[in-house]
Design an enzyme around this catalytic site. Structure first.
Site, PDB file in Angstrom:
ATOM      1  N   TRP A 200       0.916  -1.071   0.216  1.00  0.00           N
ATOM      2  CA  TRP A 200      -0.043  -0.085   0.205  1.00  0.00           C
ATOM      3  C   TRP A 200       1.141   1.330  -0.019  1.00  0.00           C
ATOM      4  O   TRP A 200       1.781   1.457   1.000  1.00  0.00           O
ATOM      5  CB  TRP A 200      -0.724  -0.096   1.197  1.00  0.00           C
ATOM      6  CG  TRP A 200      -1.880   0.926   1.214  1.00  0.00           C
ATOM      7  CD1 TRP A 200      -2.543   1.404   0.340  1.00  0.00           C
ATOM      8  CD2 TRP A 200      -2.280   1.888   2.531  1.00  0.00           C
ATOM      9  NE1 TRP A 200      -3.438   2.556   1.026  1.00  0.00           N
ATOM     10  CE2 TRP A 200      -3.168   2.444   2.328  1.00  0.00           C
ATOM     11  CE3 TRP A 200      -1.751   1.741   3.903  1.00  0.00           C
ATOM     12  CZ2 TRP A 200      -3.779   3.317   3.384  1.00  0.00           C
ATOM     13  CZ3 TRP A 200      -2.314   2.579   4.776  1.00  0.00           C
ATOM     14  CH2 TRP A 200      -3.237   3.356   4.585  1.00  0.00           C
TER      15      TRP A 200
ATOM     16  N   LYS B  68     -13.131  -1.086   7.096  1.00  0.00           N
ATOM     17  CA  LYS B  68     -13.813  -1.755   6.334  1.00  0.00           C
ATOM     18  C   LYS B  68     -14.636  -2.741   6.912  1.00  0.00           C
ATOM     19  O   LYS B  68     -15.982  -2.797   6.376  1.00  0.00           O
ATOM     20  CB  LYS B  68     -12.786  -2.561   5.479  1.00  0.00           C
ATOM     21  CG  LYS B  68     -11.312  -1.807   5.095  1.00  0.00           C
ATOM     22  CD  LYS B  68     -11.930  -0.962   3.903  1.00  0.00           C
ATOM     23  CE  LYS B  68     -10.909   0.141   3.663  1.00  0.00           C
ATOM     24  NZ  LYS B  68      -9.565  -0.100   3.287  1.00  0.00           N
TER      25      LYS B  68
ATOM     26  N   ASP C  76      -0.028  -5.365   9.714  1.00  0.00           N
ATOM     27  CA  ASP C  76      -1.185  -4.521   9.501  1.00  0.00           C
ATOM     28  C   ASP C  76      -2.413  -5.171   9.107  1.00  0.00           C
ATOM     29  O   ASP C  76      -2.304  -6.166   8.306  1.00  0.00           O
ATOM     30  CB  ASP C  76      -0.844  -3.930   8.203  1.00  0.00           C
ATOM     31  CG  ASP C  76      -1.741  -2.452   7.723  1.00  0.00           C
ATOM     32  OD1 ASP C  76      -2.629  -2.390   8.580  1.00  0.00           O
ATOM     33  OD2 ASP C  76      -1.511  -2.095   6.703  1.00  0.00           O
TER      34      ASP C  76
HETATM   35  N1  PMP Z   1      -3.448  -0.330   5.808  1.00  0.00           N
HETATM   36  C1  PMP Z   1      -3.843  -0.996   4.464  1.00  0.00           C
HETATM   37  C2  PMP Z   1      -3.324  -2.187   3.973  1.00  0.00           C
HETATM   38  C3  PMP Z   1      -4.993  -0.461   3.797  1.00  0.00           C
HETATM   39  O1  PMP Z   1      -5.356  -0.980   2.962  1.00  0.00           O
HETATM   40  C4  PMP Z   1      -5.659   0.509   4.811  1.00  0.00           C
HETATM   41  C5  PMP Z   1      -6.838   1.146   3.911  1.00  0.00           C
HETATM   42  N2  PMP Z   1      -6.803   1.705   2.631  1.00  0.00           N
HETATM   43  C6  PMP Z   1      -5.266   0.736   5.945  1.00  0.00           C
HETATM   44  C7  PMP Z   1      -4.086   0.260   6.436  1.00  0.00           C
HETATM   45  C8  PMP Z   1      -5.907   2.271   6.680  1.00  0.00           C
HETATM   46  O2  PMP Z   1      -7.003   2.272   6.787  1.00  0.00           O
HETATM   47  P1  PMP Z   1      -7.741   3.326   7.648  1.00  0.00           P
HETATM   48  O3  PMP Z   1      -6.875   4.374   8.215  1.00  0.00           O
HETATM   49  O4  PMP Z   1      -8.677   4.111   6.561  1.00  0.00           O
HETATM   50  O5  PMP Z   1      -8.353   2.420   8.777  1.00  0.00           O
END
Ligand code: PMP
Length: 397
Positions: free
Chosen positions: A131, A246, A211
């Site tokens: 990411w 999510k 993560d």
């Molecule tokens: N880690 C990964 C791999 C992700 O894809 C995302 C969201 N796109 C996140 C962390 C963090 O998401 P958020 O800050 O929206 O909770």
């Protein structure tokens, strides 16, 4: 004198740029497979019913908007730690605890600053690809960022190369691993692969930062926690970033946590004192609403059951769209070439389409996906799989 005179413009987030291009496209048959949010059959990113019900209760019952503490909502923290580590984890009593953060991104930034401050000179190793925000967060915190191979140009998981690379990283460095539903590729490690990674982690005395942004979107809420729980059981120390964006559909409520597993109760508290200090400089105290929603759901058997069913429905929708797309590619003689789509997990798929093919899909067929060939499977419409399959066939042949 202009203070801002010499400030140059940086390019916007390429993925968010896709949203604008998609909006501006007048083709009624356009398809948005770009942005990383779950979508239902109507193309909407819904608020789960369990969240709506919890919110109604909160509106009635909330008595103050005073600050919550530096580690956030204590009930949220303990129930989320249970969800991640498992209700029967022996770590729950005194070796693991969560600090609430603004989303998974906040948890990653907190982890990055913790490493920079408390474990100076440790580098962090990211999968290639990963990411893109991982790259910038750790760089922004001043860490040395390295990469290990993960998915090659042949669009296949490179477990051997990954293990070989990890076994050469400096002892004590941090390795970031995606618990499940790897973003951007969708390729996940098997249980055996995870055990082998664990052996290298032990041998090199690495600190894993796992993560966990998609719990429930791969094989199920419990199944997706396999790697996290394996590592938590086998290692004295571990960092986990958990996101409720999510699986609870709470994206904009910025709900997540950094979970720390330490060797002793005392060490856990030492680490947590540092996290509270760092968080105070970043955002002081985390936003309350999303965490209160999650806590109300997880603390109530009925709401929890409803939420679990809703996560399962999202998971199954994505899985059936994956299978449906590969089936729709069959008449075009492409089902084997794209068979990996059903092996991948979570919302994203590295389709294997080239940047030129992605561009043609956008220009000629109004299909929007990221230039790397990453498609958000949840953006598919079950009634338009044939349309997409023929567009793919046109750019492939
Ligand atoms: N880690 C990964 C791999 C992700 O894809 C995302 C969201 N796109 C996140 C962390 C963090 O998401 P958020 O800050 O929206 O909770």
């Amino acid at each position: 004198m202009s203070h801002f005179h010499s400030i140059a413009r940086v390019p916007g987030d390429p993925i968010l740029g896709l949203i604008d291009a998609y909006r501006a496209d007048g083709n009624p048959a356009k398809l948005d497979l770009g942005v990383g949010v779950y979508k239902d059959a109507q193309g909407l990113t819904p608020i789960p019913c369990a969240v709506k019900l919890a919110e109604q209760r909160l509106v009635e019952g909330e008595t103050t908007k005073s600050y919550i503490g530096g580690h956030g909502d204590a009930l949220f923290a303990s129930l989320l730690t249970q969800l991640v580590l498992g209700a029967d984890s022996p770590l729950l009593t005194e070796r693991a605890a969560a600090t609430q953060t603004p989303g998974g991104t906040g948890a990653l930034r907190l982890a990055a600053d913790f490493i920079a401050r408390c474990l100076p000179s440790r580098g962090i190793w990211l999968s290639d690809p990963t990411w893109p925000i991982h790259e910038s967060i750790f760089a922004a915190a001043g860490l040395r960022v390295g990469h290990y191979p993960y998915v090659g140009t042949d669009n296949q998981l490179q477990v051997e190369a990954m293990l070989a690379a990890l076994s050469h990283v400096p002892k004590g460095d941090v390795v970031l691993l995606h618990a499940c539903c790897h973003n951007p590729t969708g390729f996940d490690l098997s249980a055996d692969d995870w055990r082998r990674v664990l052996e290298v982690v032990k041998a090199r005395e690495l600190l894993p930062l796992i993560d966990f942004a998609y719990q429930g979107f791969g094989d199920g809420l419990e199944q997706d926690a396999f790697a996290v729980r394996l590592f938590a059981a086998e290692l004295p120390e571990l960092l986990i970033t958990s996101s409720c964006s999510k699986n609870f559909g709470l994206y904009r409520e910025r709900t997540g946590a950094l979970i720390v597993c330490a060797e002793t109760a005392t060490k856990l508290q030492d680490v947590r004192s540092q996290l509270a200090f760092i968080a105070r400089n970043l955002w002081s105290t985390p936003p309350a609403h999303g965490a209160a929603v999650v806590a109300s759901i997880l603390a109530d058997n009925e709401l929890k059951r409803l939420w679990m069913d809703e996560v399962e429905a999202m998971r199954q929708r994505i899985a059936s769209l994956r299978a449906g797309l590969v089936e729709a590619l069959q008449p075009h003689g492409l089902s084997e070439r794209f068979a990996h789509i059903t092996q991948q997990r979570g919302m994203f798929s590295y389709t294997g389409l080239s940047p030129t093919q992605v561009q043609r899909l956008r220009e000629d067929f109004s299909v929007y996906m990221v230039g790397s060939g990453r498609a958000n499977m949840a953006g598919l419409d079950a009634n338009r799989l044939d349309q997409l399959a023929s567009a793919i066939a046109r750019v492939c042949h």
